[in-house]
Design a protein around this motif. Structure first.
Motif, PDB file in Angstrom:
ATOM      1  N   LEU A  92     -30.001  -1.784  14.188  1.00 23.72           N
ATOM      2  CA  LEU A  92     -29.163  -2.490  13.222  1.00 23.72           C
ATOM      3  C   LEU A  92     -29.582  -3.953  13.108  1.00 23.72           C
ATOM      4  O   LEU A  92     -29.610  -4.528  12.005  1.00 23.72           O
ATOM      5  CB  LEU A  92     -27.696  -2.380  13.640  1.00 23.72           C
ATOM      6  CG  LEU A  92     -26.646  -2.521  12.540  1.00 23.72           C
ATOM      7  CD1 LEU A  92     -26.833  -1.460  11.476  1.00 23.72           C
ATOM      8  CD2 LEU A  92     -25.250  -2.419  13.136  1.00 23.72           C
ATOM      9  N   LEU A  93     -29.912  -4.567  14.238  1.00 24.46           N
ATOM     10  CA  LEU A  93     -30.379  -5.957  14.218  1.00 24.46           C
ATOM     11  C   LEU A  93     -31.706  -6.078  13.471  1.00 24.46           C
ATOM     12  O   LEU A  93     -31.918  -7.032  12.707  1.00 24.46           O
ATOM     13  CB  LEU A  93     -30.532  -6.469  15.648  1.00 24.46           C
ATOM     14  CG  LEU A  93     -29.236  -6.662  16.450  1.00 24.46           C
ATOM     15  CD1 LEU A  93     -29.547  -7.010  17.899  1.00 24.46           C
ATOM     16  CD2 LEU A  93     -28.361  -7.741  15.825  1.00 24.46           C
ATOM     17  N   LYS A  94     -32.585  -5.118  13.693  1.00 27.10           N
ATOM     18  CA  LYS A  94     -33.870  -5.140  12.988  1.00 27.10           C
ATOM     19  C   LYS A  94     -33.668  -4.983  11.487  1.00 27.10           C
ATOM     20  O   LYS A  94     -34.316  -5.656  10.688  1.00 27.10           O
ATOM     21  CB  LYS A  94     -34.769  -4.019  13.509  1.00 27.10           C
ATOM     22  CG  LYS A  94     -35.348  -4.280  14.893  1.00 27.10           C
ATOM     23  CD  LYS A  94     -36.303  -3.167  15.300  1.00 27.10           C
ATOM     24  CE  LYS A  94     -36.965  -3.473  16.638  1.00 27.10           C
ATOM     25  NZ  LYS A  94     -37.901  -2.385  17.049  1.00 27.10           N
ATOM     26  N   GLU A  95     -32.762  -4.088  11.100  1.00 25.70           N
ATOM     27  CA  GLU A  95     -32.497  -3.876   9.678  1.00 25.70           C
ATOM     28  C   GLU A  95     -31.965  -5.137   9.016  1.00 25.70           C
ATOM     29  O   GLU A  95     -32.313  -5.452   7.877  1.00 25.70           O
ATOM     30  CB  GLU A  95     -31.493  -2.735   9.515  1.00 25.70           C
ATOM     31  CG  GLU A  95     -31.190  -2.397   8.060  1.00 25.70           C
ATOM     32  CD  GLU A  95     -30.040  -1.423   7.924  1.00 25.70           C
ATOM     33  OE1 GLU A  95     -30.169  -0.446   7.176  1.00 25.70           O
ATOM     34  OE2 GLU A  95     -28.989  -1.648   8.569  1.00 25.70           O
ATOM     35  N   ALA A  96     -31.118  -5.888   9.745  1.00 27.43           N
ATOM     36  CA  ALA A  96     -30.538  -7.116   9.200  1.00 27.43           C
ATOM     37  C   ALA A  96     -31.429  -8.332   9.416  1.00 27.43           C
ATOM     38  O   ALA A  96     -31.029  -9.456   9.121  1.00 27.43           O
ATOM     39  CB  ALA A  96     -29.169  -7.363   9.846  1.00 27.43           C
ATOM     40  N   LYS A  97     -32.654  -8.068   9.953  1.00 29.93           N
ATOM     41  CA  LYS A  97     -33.626  -9.149  10.197  1.00 29.93           C
ATOM     42  C   LYS A  97     -33.038 -10.228  11.115  1.00 29.93           C
ATOM     43  O   LYS A  97     -33.185 -11.430  10.889  1.00 29.93           O
ATOM     44  CB  LYS A  97     -34.111  -9.751   8.879  1.00 29.93           C
ATOM     45  CG  LYS A  97     -34.913  -8.785   8.025  1.00 29.93           C
ATOM     46  CD  LYS A  97     -35.385  -9.434   6.733  1.00 29.93           C
ATOM     47  CE  LYS A  97     -36.324  -8.527   5.971  1.00 29.93           C
ATOM     48  NZ  LYS A  97     -35.810  -7.181   5.697  1.00 29.93           N
ATOM     49  N   GLN A  98     -32.345  -9.778  12.168  1.00 29.37           N
ATOM     50  CA  GLN A  98     -31.767 -10.675  13.166  1.00 29.37           C
ATOM     51  C   GLN A  98     -32.631 -10.646  14.434  1.00 29.37           C
ATOM     52  O   GLN A  98     -33.448  -9.740  14.620  1.00 29.37           O
ATOM     53  CB  GLN A  98     -30.345 -10.231  13.520  1.00 29.37           C
ATOM     54  CG  GLN A  98     -29.392 -10.200  12.338  1.00 29.37           C
ATOM     55  CD  GLN A  98     -28.877 -11.562  11.956  1.00 29.37           C
ATOM     56  OE1 GLN A  98     -28.917 -12.507  12.748  1.00 29.37           O
ATOM     57  NE2 GLN A  98     -28.380 -11.696  10.730  1.00 29.37           N
ATOM     58  N   ARG A  99     -32.454 -11.639  15.275  1.00 30.14           N
ATOM     59  CA  ARG A  99     -33.211 -11.706  16.531  1.00 30.14           C
ATOM     60  C   ARG A  99     -32.762 -10.597  17.479  1.00 30.14           C
ATOM     61  O   ARG A  99     -31.571 -10.406  17.712  1.00 30.14           O
ATOM     62  CB  ARG A  99     -33.007 -13.057  17.200  1.00 30.14           C
ATOM     63  CG  ARG A  99     -33.885 -13.280  18.442  1.00 30.14           C
ATOM     64  CD  ARG A  99     -33.542 -14.598  19.118  1.00 30.14           C
ATOM     65  NE  ARG A  99     -32.268 -14.520  19.803  1.00 30.14           N
ATOM     66  CZ  ARG A  99     -32.115 -14.067  21.049  1.00 30.14           C
ATOM     67  NH1 ARG A  99     -33.164 -13.634  21.730  1.00 30.14           N
ATOM     68  NH2 ARG A  99     -30.911 -14.028  21.612  1.00 30.14           N
ATOM     69  N   VAL A 100     -33.729  -9.862  18.001  1.00 38.45           N
ATOM     70  CA  VAL A 100     -33.441  -8.793  18.962  1.00 38.45           C
ATOM     71  C   VAL A 100     -33.689  -9.338  20.361  1.00 38.45           C
ATOM     72  O   VAL A 100     -34.805  -9.752  20.685  1.00 38.45           O
ATOM     73  CB  VAL A 100     -34.327  -7.553  18.703  1.00 38.45           C
ATOM     74  CG1 VAL A 100     -34.014  -6.449  19.716  1.00 38.45           C
ATOM     75  CG2 VAL A 100     -34.135  -7.055  17.276  1.00 38.45           C
ATOM     76  N   PRO A 101     -32.672  -9.366  21.235  1.00 41.65           N
ATOM     77  CA  PRO A 101     -32.864  -9.919  22.586  1.00 41.65           C
ATOM     78  C   PRO A 101     -33.832  -9.067  23.410  1.00 41.65           C
ATOM     79  O   PRO A 101     -33.974  -7.863  23.168  1.00 41.65           O
ATOM     80  CB  PRO A 101     -31.453  -9.889  23.178  1.00 41.65           C
ATOM     81  CG  PRO A 101     -30.722  -8.865  22.384  1.00 41.65           C
ATOM     82  CD  PRO A 101     -31.303  -8.903  21.014  1.00 41.65           C
ATOM     83  N   PRO A 102     -34.498  -9.672  24.393  1.00 43.92           N
ATOM     84  CA  PRO A 102     -35.485  -8.937  25.218  1.00 43.92           C
ATOM     85  C   PRO A 102     -34.910  -7.701  25.899  1.00 43.92           C
ATOM     86  O   PRO A 102     -35.600  -6.700  26.050  1.00 43.92           O
ATOM     87  CB  PRO A 102     -35.934  -9.985  26.243  1.00 43.92           C
ATOM     88  CG  PRO A 102     -35.659 -11.295  25.588  1.00 43.92           C
ATOM     89  CD  PRO A 102     -34.458 -11.099  24.729  1.00 43.92           C
ATOM     90  N   VAL A 103     -33.633  -7.751  26.295  1.00 46.65           N
ATOM     91  CA  VAL A 103     -33.047  -6.609  26.988  1.00 46.65           C
ATOM     92  C   VAL A 103     -32.994  -5.378  26.083  1.00 46.65           C
ATOM     93  O   VAL A 103     -33.111  -4.239  26.554  1.00 46.65           O
ATOM     94  CB  VAL A 103     -31.635  -6.971  27.511  1.00 46.65           C
ATOM     95  CG1 VAL A 103     -30.673  -7.216  26.359  1.00 46.65           C
ATOM     96  CG2 VAL A 103     -31.106  -5.881  28.430  1.00 46.65           C
ATOM     97  N   LEU A 104     -32.848  -5.576  24.772  1.00 43.38           N
ATOM     98  CA  LEU A 104     -32.862  -4.450  23.837  1.00 43.38           C
ATOM     99  C   LEU A 104     -34.285  -4.040  23.493  1.00 43.38           C
ATOM    100  O   LEU A 104     -34.575  -2.844  23.318  1.00 43.38           O
ATOM    101  CB  LEU A 104     -32.097  -4.804  22.562  1.00 43.38           C
ATOM    102  CG  LEU A 104     -30.587  -5.029  22.700  1.00 43.38           C
ATOM    103  CD1 LEU A 104     -29.958  -5.317  21.343  1.00 43.38           C
ATOM    104  CD2 LEU A 104     -29.908  -3.834  23.343  1.00 43.38           C
ATOM    105  N   GLU A 105     -35.183  -5.007  23.397  1.00 44.05           N
ATOM    106  CA  GLU A 105     -36.580  -4.695  23.095  1.00 44.05           C
ATOM    107  C   GLU A 105     -37.197  -3.838  24.202  1.00 44.05           C
ATOM    108  O   GLU A 105     -38.075  -3.011  23.946  1.00 44.05           O
ATOM    109  CB  GLU A 105     -37.390  -5.985  22.927  1.00 44.05           C
ATOM    110  CG  GLU A 105     -37.147  -6.718  21.625  1.00 44.05           C
ATOM    111  CD  GLU A 105     -37.815  -6.043  20.441  1.00 44.05           C
ATOM    112  OE1 GLU A 105     -38.296  -4.906  20.583  1.00 44.05           O
ATOM    113  OE2 GLU A 105     -37.834  -6.659  19.358  1.00 44.05           O
TER     114      GLU A 105
END
Length: 603
Positions: free
Chosen positions: A534-547
């Motif tokens: 969802l963050l990627k779709e909204a072009k938001q920063r993805v934190p390292p813990v999710l990456e």
């Protein structure tokens, strides 16, 4: 003795014994003999050949093969076919089977319609027509408007988009009301069939748009206009009405919608129009206070499902004249356990009605459920269903469970008030509220365990800026209008990604806002993957813990597009859907307890 021996000799004489043949068989044999005598030699040969073929067909090509061997051969053939299919094709077939298993089989219609097999094929007729210059505009121009506002429309005979309220033919009183609210032009969900247009044109529809996009105005405004038109034609008398009805999942949302319609009504009365009688039908309030409205004809009812069912069963009013039904936050209503109540409400209708369903999230399962109640429905989608508002800056922070309540004070420093804090359970809401009061923060709290007076006081004081922070459970997560929220804090990551959309309480009406979500090891991996996508779709920063999370969609299901068809989550497929698993466990629990089960939601 000689005579007896002669008799036995006659019986034992095989040469003279003739078996008995029934008369019917003798007649058939005689008839067949006559037919054969009349046939030409060539015809006789053809008949004999056909009989041989028929006998061979009766035997079958595998007459000498055992059933066990045939089963083994069929299994081998299936294995060969499966070997040819790709993993993606197998996965899609599996998902299709799951969706068919959980699909809604029962139509959403009244008992009378189901019993008599009544099916409506044409939409409701209204007197409203779009302006001529809009009707004559080329289709390319209509498509350009939809693309500009990111509007996806699906259905038959779609009405044209209208960009200005004046072209919707609203009276001056309504335009004054809109101006007083700072609304100068329709939002995307209001522009096209934009809900207003479909409502005015009599079309059934499913409206999907992010929180804060103007859905409430979109369905309440046309309902007011229709009720006004009906009253001008023939005023309602005692015992008649309502003409239209809006059903909401929570008391707060119902009261907010009621107050909005009452405000429109006041502007109409000031311009000399008849007064519309609007009934608020929710739990926690005395219906005796609204006896004046009940004693006269009712134009509009705004209700929660439980109290509405109670009023209909007690015959306080009927739905004989009701032609419009709107289910606000329809997906929320079904998830809260109100599906049976909605079906019971439908049974009180005696005629066709225009049905509208609105929500910020509406997974395919709910859309299929909705289609069973609609006639030639039009689906209006402003952005992807379930997607977060792009005007919100989303920040996801890893915070240990024991540190969350302390870290709240630091998060509150990010923006000025007002701020909304969402927690998943009532105890956390109370703990956060008490902690903020101890720290000197002006805060109020609402959840389902508080009295109606307490809830209304909290909402009112927060809206009037007397309090800086509102701590809430999911009671306030759907539909409530807080236009100037600067910051939304998710104290708990929602268990279902659909509920993440409550960050849309901020960033409304074109304004920007900030949303902070706390995550930790208590969150399931599936929900974190959904959040990541969802963050990627909204072009938001993805934190390292999710990456750092292992993503099956990127590794195993690269060939498959989209996410879960059941809940709309982008980080998993339906076979791993946590919401579907939860529903299955709930059903198993109900069965193990001997049926029944408790209905969720509010009265």
């Amino acid at each position: 003795m000689a005579k007896t021996e002669d008799t036995f000799d006659l019986v034992d004489d095989d040469d003279n014994y003739v078996p008995y043949v029934p008369i019917k068989q003798r007649r058939e044999a005689k008839f067949q003999k006559l037919v054969n005598q009349r046939r030409l030699p060539e015809q006789q040969n053809i008949v004999e050949a056909d009989e041989e073929v028929e006998d061979s067909h009766k035997a079958g090509p595998k007459a000498n093969v055992s059933l066990i061997d045939q089963a083994v051969e069929v299994k081998k053939q299936k294995m060969l076919e499966d070997a040819v299919k790709t993993e993606a094709e197998k996965k899609l077939e599996e998902e299709k089977a799951i969706m068919e298993a959980v699909a809604q089989k029962k139509l959403l219609a009244s008992d009378r319609e189901l019993a008599k097999g009544i099916i409506y094929t044409d939409s409701m007729r209204t007197t409203w027509r779009p302006p001529l210059h809009i009707l004559e505009a080329p289709k390319k121009e209509h498509e350009a408007i939809r693309q500009r506002y990111h509007i996806l429309v699906d259905g038959e005979d779609i009405p044209p988009p209208i960009k200005h309220f004046r072209d919707m033919k609203f009276p001056p009183a309504i335009l004054k009301y809109l101006k007083s609210k700072g609304i100068n032009r329709p939002t995307p969900i209001q522009i096209n069939d934009k809900v207003c247009i479909f409502r005015l044109s009599g079309r059934d529809m499913i409206g999907i748009a992010f929180t804060g996009s103007g859905k409430t105005l979109a369905f309440s405004l046309p309902l007011v206009m229709f009720a006004l038109e009906e009253d001008v034609k023939l005023p309602l008398i005692r015992g008649e009405g309502p003409i239209g009805m809006i059903v909401c999942p929570s008391r707060e949302l119902a009261r907010q919608t009621y107050e909005s319609i009452c405000s429109m009504n006041e502007f109409l009365i000031m311009d000399g129009y008849p007064k519309l009688r609007i009934l608020l039908c929710i739990g926690g309030i005395s219906m005796a206070d609204q006896w004046n409205t009940l004693s006269e004809g009712i134009h509009i009812v705004v209700a929660t499902p439980g109290r509405l069912m109670d009023m209909l069963e007690k015959r306080k009013f009927n739905l004989d004249l009701c032609k419009f039904l709107c289910l606000d936050e329809a997906d929320r209503m079904i998830d809260m356990g109100f599906e049976d109540d909605v079906r019971n409400i439908m049974s009180y209708f005696t005629n066709q009605r225009q049905t509208l369903l609105y929500s910020a999230t509406m997974p395919k399962k709910i859309q299929d459920f909705a289609r069973s109640a609609l006639v030639k429905p039009v689906i209006v989608n402003v952005g992807r269903a379930g997607a977060a508002n792009l005007d919100v800056i989303q920040e996801v922070e890893y915070v240990k469970q024991e540190s969350k309540i302390v870290y709240l004070l630091e998060c509150l420093q990010k923006t000025p008030p007002p701020v909304l804090i969402f927690a998943e359970n009532k105890n956390d809401v109370d703990d956060i509220h008490e902690y903020l009061l101890v720290k000197g923060v002006e805060a109020v709290a609402i959840h389902g365990g508080k009295s109606q007076d307490e809830r209304e006081f909290a909402i009112r004081s927060f809206k009037e800026y007397k309090k800086d922070v509102l701590v809430a459970s999911d009671v306030a997560s759907k539909g409530l209008d807080f236009p100037d929220i600067q910051h939304v804090i998710n104290y708990d990551m929602p268990k279902e990604i659909e509920n993440y959309g409550k960050i849309g309480r901020t960033g409304r009406s074109g304004k920007t806002g900030v949303a902070t979500t706390f995550i930790n090891m208590n969150c399931s991996e599936q929900i974190l993957l959904d959040l990541k996508h969802l963050l990627k779709e909204a072009k938001q920063r993805v934190p390292p813990v999710l990456e750092a999370l292992r993503d099956p969609l990127e590794e195993e299901y690269k060939e498959l597009s989209g996410g879960c068809t059941f809940c709309g989550g982008l980080g998993h497929r339906i076979s791993e859907c946590p919401k579907l698993d939860a529903q299955r466990r709930q059903q198993i629990g109900i069965i193990s307890r001997g049926g029944g089960g408790e209905r969720g939601g509010e009265y």
